[in-house]
Scaffold this motif. Structure first.
Motif, PDB file in Angstrom:
ATOM      1  N   GLY A   1       0.818  -1.213   0.000  1.00 56.60           N
ATOM      2  CA  GLY A   1       0.000   0.000   0.000  1.00 56.60           C
ATOM      3  C   GLY A   1       0.847   1.255   0.000  1.00 56.60           C
ATOM      4  O   GLY A   1       0.548   2.224  -0.707  1.00 56.60           O
ATOM      5  N   ALA A   2       1.914   1.223   0.781  1.00 59.94           N
ATOM      6  CA  ALA A   2       2.784   2.404   0.879  1.00 59.94           C
ATOM      7  C   ALA A   2       3.428   2.702  -0.472  1.00 59.94           C
ATOM      8  O   ALA A   2       3.422   3.841  -0.947  1.00 59.94           O
ATOM      9  CB  ALA A   2       3.860   2.171   1.942  1.00 59.94           C
ATOM     10  N   LEU A   3       3.971   1.663  -1.117  1.00 58.93           N
ATOM     11  CA  LEU A   3       4.661   1.891  -2.388  1.00 58.93           C
ATOM     12  C   LEU A   3       3.672   2.278  -3.489  1.00 58.93           C
ATOM     13  O   LEU A   3       3.955   3.158  -4.302  1.00 58.93           O
ATOM     14  CB  LEU A   3       5.480   0.662  -2.792  1.00 58.93           C
ATOM     15  CG  LEU A   3       6.557   0.182  -1.798  1.00 58.93           C
ATOM     16  CD1 LEU A   3       7.481  -0.839  -2.450  1.00 58.93           C
ATOM     17  CD2 LEU A   3       7.386   1.297  -1.199  1.00 58.93           C
ATOM     18  N   SER A   4       2.491   1.637  -3.487  1.00 56.46           N
ATOM     19  CA  SER A   4       1.524   1.982  -4.541  1.00 56.46           C
ATOM     20  C   SER A   4       0.975   3.389  -4.326  1.00 56.46           C
ATOM     21  O   SER A   4       0.493   4.025  -5.257  1.00 56.46           O
ATOM     22  CB  SER A   4       0.385   0.954  -4.592  1.00 56.46           C
ATOM     23  OG  SER A   4      -0.452   1.115  -3.468  1.00 56.46           O
ATOM     24  N   SER A   5       1.081   3.910  -3.105  1.00 59.13           N
ATOM     25  CA  SER A   5       0.608   5.277  -2.838  1.00 59.13           C
ATOM     26  C   SER A   5       1.692   6.317  -3.128  1.00 59.13           C
ATOM     27  O   SER A   5       1.436   7.512  -2.972  1.00 59.13           O
ATOM     28  CB  SER A   5       0.185   5.416  -1.371  1.00 59.13           C
ATOM     29  OG  SER A   5      -0.748   4.433  -1.026  1.00 59.13           O
ATOM     30  N   GLY A   6       2.901   5.867  -3.471  1.00 62.01           N
ATOM     31  CA  GLY A   6       3.936   6.835  -3.852  1.00 62.01           C
ATOM     32  C   GLY A   6       5.127   6.900  -2.916  1.00 62.01           C
ATOM     33  O   GLY A   6       5.971   7.780  -3.039  1.00 62.01           O
ATOM     34  N   MET A   7       5.211   5.957  -1.969  1.00 66.07           N
ATOM     35  CA  MET A   7       6.403   5.905  -1.141  1.00 66.07           C
ATOM     36  C   MET A   7       7.518   5.244  -1.955  1.00 66.07           C
ATOM     37  O   MET A   7       7.279   4.309  -2.701  1.00 66.07           O
ATOM     38  CB  MET A   7       6.111   5.102   0.120  1.00 66.07           C
ATOM     39  CG  MET A   7       7.199   5.215   1.147  1.00 66.07           C
ATOM     40  SD  MET A   7       6.631   4.555   2.717  1.00 66.07           S
ATOM     41  CE  MET A   7       8.044   4.925   3.711  1.00 66.07           C
ATOM     42  N   ARG A   8       8.735   5.729  -1.799  1.00 69.75           N
ATOM     43  CA  ARG A   8       9.829   5.215  -2.617  1.00 69.75           C
ATOM     44  C   ARG A   8      10.555   4.042  -1.955  1.00 69.75           C
ATOM     45  O   ARG A   8      10.949   3.095  -2.618  1.00 69.75           O
ATOM     46  CB  ARG A   8      10.845   6.339  -2.886  1.00 69.75           C
ATOM     47  CG  ARG A   8      11.973   5.937  -3.829  1.00 69.75           C
ATOM     48  CD  ARG A   8      12.929   7.086  -4.069  1.00 69.75           C
ATOM     49  NE  ARG A   8      12.349   8.142  -4.866  1.00 69.75           N
ATOM     50  CZ  ARG A   8      12.287   8.128  -6.195  1.00 69.75           C
ATOM     51  NH1 ARG A   8      12.766   7.105  -6.875  1.00 69.75           N
ATOM     52  NH2 ARG A   8      11.739   9.143  -6.844  1.00 69.75           N
ATOM     53  N   TYR A   9      10.702   4.102  -0.623  1.00 71.56           N
ATOM     54  CA  TYR A   9      11.610   3.152   0.031  1.00 71.56           C
ATOM     55  C   TYR A   9      11.168   2.947   1.466  1.00 71.56           C
ATOM     56  O   TYR A   9      11.006   3.911   2.208  1.00 71.56           O
ATOM     57  CB  TYR A   9      13.020   3.737  -0.020  1.00 71.56           C
ATOM     58  CG  TYR A   9      14.142   2.755   0.247  1.00 71.56           C
ATOM     59  CD1 TYR A   9      14.575   1.893  -0.751  1.00 71.56           C
ATOM     60  CD2 TYR A   9      14.781   2.718   1.477  1.00 71.56           C
ATOM     61  CE1 TYR A   9      15.616   1.010  -0.517  1.00 71.56           C
ATOM     62  CE2 TYR A   9      15.827   1.841   1.717  1.00 71.56           C
ATOM     63  CZ  TYR A   9      16.245   0.990   0.716  1.00 71.56           C
ATOM     64  OH  TYR A   9      17.283   0.130   0.939  1.00 71.56           O
ATOM     65  N   PHE A  10      10.947   1.691   1.842  1.00 72.51           N
ATOM     66  CA  PHE A  10      10.359   1.346   3.145  1.00 72.51           C
ATOM     67  C   PHE A  10      11.327   0.450   3.914  1.00 72.51           C
ATOM     68  O   PHE A  10      11.710  -0.612   3.440  1.00 72.51           O
ATOM     69  CB  PHE A  10       9.044   0.595   2.902  1.00 72.51           C
ATOM     70  CG  PHE A  10       8.247   0.273   4.138  1.00 72.51           C
ATOM     71  CD1 PHE A  10       7.055   0.940   4.392  1.00 72.51           C
ATOM     72  CD2 PHE A  10       8.648  -0.709   5.034  1.00 72.51           C
ATOM     73  CE1 PHE A  10       6.290   0.635   5.518  1.00 72.51           C
ATOM     74  CE2 PHE A  10       7.894  -1.017   6.163  1.00 72.51           C
ATOM     75  CZ  PHE A  10       6.710  -0.338   6.401  1.00 72.51           C
ATOM     76  N   SER A  11      11.714   0.873   5.104  1.00 70.96           N
ATOM     77  CA  SER A  11      12.580   0.055   5.955  1.00 70.96           C
ATOM     78  C   SER A  11      11.869  -0.234   7.271  1.00 70.96           C
ATOM     79  O   SER A  11      11.053   0.572   7.728  1.00 70.96           O
ATOM     80  CB  SER A  11      13.881   0.786   6.286  1.00 70.96           C
ATOM     81  OG  SER A  11      14.588   1.115   5.121  1.00 70.96           O
TER      82      SER A  11
END
Lengths: 279, 497
Positions: free
Chosen positions: B433-443
């Motif tokens: 969900g985060a990436l499809s909403s426009g977040m680039r990089y999740f740690s």
């Protein structure tokens, strides 16, 4: 559209069904279990105003004979809940299915679905039908977390838009169930079989008590004889956190021992239940 | 006593760490490259920071070799034939890593390891042993947390072995990124990666679609902390604007955007121009390195990284807000943050960058993670200050407004309760969900891990404890983690329950 009193919305929950889900807790419950962790969800607010006097943040006001909660001022200190003598809370939002679905849409990219719990969600079946119909239209999953007090077969339309029920079986012995919850369990046991037969039984949950090994065993044997390997079983450990004095008196201040949890796990395994989890 | 003397007598430094520091000391005796006195003044006043890159850049800051050439052709310079089995493949890579420079002297990119190694998997048991030894060798010899490997987006045997061995070894090195695309990455592989991330603080999840749309199919890599760079290229240089300090010189948000910020941005861009010209026109690296001669690198694929730090504090200073009610909690503050980034992006689109042909002849923004000396009033890049984080949903939604501006790197970190280890698929739902909403990089990582992510890199708490006992420790970055813990509360992130 039907409304319901919302006690709490958790945007991200990993413990209320498969995947990440929005969990919604509705107010009021027909049971009053010894081990209830959220006794403030049991009754509707009677607007006595006791909590208005003790709120340290000026977040509660008596307006036209009703206690009104100011969410922005509230610091979530829960003084009101400790003040309340009626197993309730003033921190309730009356919401329609339409206003709640707006909250769901905001979280939609992040969740597999919603789970409605309580209190007892089935105290608000009209609301659930409206809400789940909207949730389904969003392409999301719909689960109920219920104590099985109401007969699900009486709500065929709701069951059409409900993926499944996570059913609490508090005790199989009728007399002990009455003692434990102050309510009858015949409908719970009927629902157990009917939900299984209609493929709507998501999982069964049993709270394992610290000092009632015979009741634990009896309930597990009964549930296992019905579900066998056809539904998952969760064995929940009793924990005293949040429990009222009455419950602490009956069940004590300690968690159920790991030995007892493992004994129950082995018992369920020996009775052909395949998917068992201890929590 | 000289600075050299202090380095040589410091008992908390290993031999290797002393060599690196002495080399930097030597480099900085040279004054061949022109530095604008205004730039030096801005640096001294804390408005711009050059991240101690050195006075005479004898190699680009970050180098991202295309290791598939090693697999295909071997290397004439390294006298290596193309590898024929898993042992030769891992051995060839380990040899080459010793010959890939960077600002840290260690290779900041190790390759897309699963696609490099998967073709050599025949006997799975043997391959898993080889991969385990390979990862162990990397941790013990490339002892710097900015050493970074990639896997994904496709599920593979090698990818699963790398994840399993990563969890088993519990090492801070290498940093690891999964290139994640829900359409290319299987749910099972993503869940395995999420579980590994919870218990080992890696891999992080990179938005494969977003990077691919900017760099082209298969043309990007994640290096160092989370730096998006072109494959067979890299990053020339990375100075940074210290927005939190610059904002103190502005009389209003308008003054900041129209006058104060452009002044420092121009100084920094001109400084980058000079260094990049030197690297291309005078330094030996691009002319003589085997990496260029044998096609592992192409100078056209390098980009200047225009860094910034402390956007949160800058916005709060400009609007007179505290961290609990400002950036991350207030629409006016968040809108101003976006406006500042848009104005910098606009500035960069008008500044012609030298030797940056494959990057649109411009510099690209980088949300720098900060250094331990920045202290508590300077949040990494565009992050919300630690201690003022809203609930995870709001934090993700906030980040999605900013991440698009940073092709060369930005990311956010979340700390989870242990219970999430049991439900990695729920975490994958959040990441997807985060990436499809426009977040680039999740740690992410679990609250009580030994291996923890500090700002963009990993350290072991147990190594910090040894450092506190005045013992030397292998990892260069452990001391940075200690500083960030003490000065910037980097270990006290809000816990997601």
């Amino acid at each position: 559209m039907a409304q319901a009193p919302i006690n709490k919305i958790i945007n991200f929950s990993s413990v209320d069904g498969p995947g990440n889900r929005m969990a919604i807790f509705l107010q009021t419950c027909p049971f009053s279990c010894w081990y209830c962790h959220n006794p403030e969800t049991i009754k509707a607010c009677i607007h006595c105003g006791d909590c208005v006097l003790t709120c340290p943040s000026d977040a509660l006001h008596m307006i036209d004979g009703k206690v009104v909660w100011d969410e922005d001022k509230c610091t979530q200190c829960d003084t009101c809940i400790r003040t309340c003598k009626y197993s309730s809370t003033p921190k309730i939002l009356e919401m329609s299915a339409e206003s709640l679905i707006k909250r769901v849409r905001e979280v939609k990219p992040f969740i597999k679905g919603v789970t409605v719990s309580g209190g007892e969600c089935m105290n608000h079946p009209d609301f659930l039908l409206d809400f789940f119909t909207l949730v389904k239209a969003e392409g999301l999953g719909t689960l109920l977390d219920s104590n099985g007090f109401r007969r699900f077969a009486d709500y065929p339309k709701l069951m059409e838009v409900c993926d499944g029920v996570m059913l609490d079986v508090k005790a199989s012995d009728p007399a002990f169930h009455q003692e434990l919850t102050k309510a009858d369990n015949s409908m719970v046991l009927l629902n157990l079989e009917q939900l299984l037969n209609t493929h709507k039984l998501q999982e069964v949950r049993i709270v394992i008590l610290p000092n009632k090994p015979d009741e634990n065993e009896r309930t597990i044997r009964y549930v296992a004889s019905i579900i066998q390997d056809k539904a998952p079983l969760k064995l929940l450990r009793y924990r005293p956190f949040g429990v009222r004095d009455e419950g602490l008196k009956e069940l004590g201040m300690g968690n159920t021992s790991l030995e007892e949890m493992n004994r129950c796990l082995d018992l369920a395994k020996s009775l052909n239940v395949k998917d068992i989890e201890i929590k | 006593m000289t600075e050299a003397y202090n380095i040589v007598t410091n008992k908390t430094l290993t031999y290797q760490q002393q060599v690196i520091q002495l080399a930097k000391l030597g480099e900085n005796t040279d004054t061949s490259i022109y530095v604008d006195p205004q730039f030096t003044k801005a640096k001294e006043e804390g408005m711009i920071c050059d991240l101690f890159e050195g006075a005479l850049p004898y190699r680009p800051r970050y180098i991202v070799p295309d290791y598939s050439i090693l697999m295909k052709n071997g290397s004439a310079f390294l006298e290596l034939d193309p590898p024929k089995d898993i042992w030769e493949a891992t051995n060839a890579l380990l040899i080459m890593y010793r010959h890939v420079p960077s600002v840290t002297t260690f290779p900041v990119f190790l390759g897309n390891l699963d696609s490099l190694l998967d073709p050599f998997i025949v006997d799975e048991k043997e391959a898993e042993k080889a991969i385990g030894l390979f990862l162990l060798n990397i941790d013990r010899t490339l002892n710097d947390s900015f050493v970074h490997a990639n896997i994904g987006p496709q599920d593979s045997k090698a990818g699963r072995m790398i994840l399993r061995q990563t969890e088993r070894l519990q090492c801070a090195i290498p940093n690891l990124t999964l290139k994640y695309d829900p359409e290319l990455t299987s749910d099972e592989f993503a869940a395995l990666a999420a579980k590994t991330m919870l218990v080992t603080a890696k891999p992080s999840f990179a938005n494969h679609r977003m990077f691919t749309s900017e760099f082209g199919e298969g043309q990007y890599a994640l290096a160092s902390c989370y730096n998006g760079l072109r494959l067979a290229g890299g990053g020339y240089t990375l100075p940074r604007l210290r927005l939190n300090n610059i904002a103190k010189n502005a009389s209003s948000p308008e003054d900041f955007i129209n006058n104060v910020l452009p002044k420092y941005a121009s100084l920094m861009a001109a400084h980058m121009d000079t260094r990049i010209k030197f690297m291309n026109e005078e330094a030996a690296f691009f002319k003589s390195s085997y990496l260029v001669k044998e096609g592992f690198l192409d100078p056209k694929n390098f980009v200047g990284m225009f860094g910034l730090v402390g956007l949160a504090e800058a916005v709060n200073t400009l609007l007179g807000k505290d961290s609990k009610h400002g950036y991350g909690h207030n629409k006016e503050a968040d809108d101003l943050g976006v406006k500042i980034l848009a104005s910098l992006d606009d500035f960069l689109s008008k500044h012609k960058a030298p030797y940056s042909e494959n990057s649109g002849n411009r510099y690209w923004l980088h949300a720098q993670v900060g250094i331990e000396k920045d202290g508590p009033d300077s949040s990494p890049g565009v992050r919300i200050p630690i201690g003022s984080e809203p609930e995870i949903l709001k934090q993700i939604q906030h980040s999605t407004r900013y991440h698009k501006y940073f092709p060369t790197g930005v990311g956010d970190i979340f700390r989870f309760e242990e219970t999430w280890i049991k439900t990695p698929e729920a975490l994958v739902d959040i990441i997807r969900g985060a990436l499809s909403s426009g977040m680039r990089y999740f740690s992410g990582y679990c609250e009580n891990n030994d291996v923890v992510r500090v700002t963009g890199y990993l350290v072991k708490r147990s190594e910090i404890a040894r450092l506190e006992q005045k013992e030397a420790v292998k990892n260069d970055a452990t001391i940075l983690g200690q500083g960030s813990r003490d000065l910037a509360h980097a270990f006290d992130r809000r816990v997601v329950k």
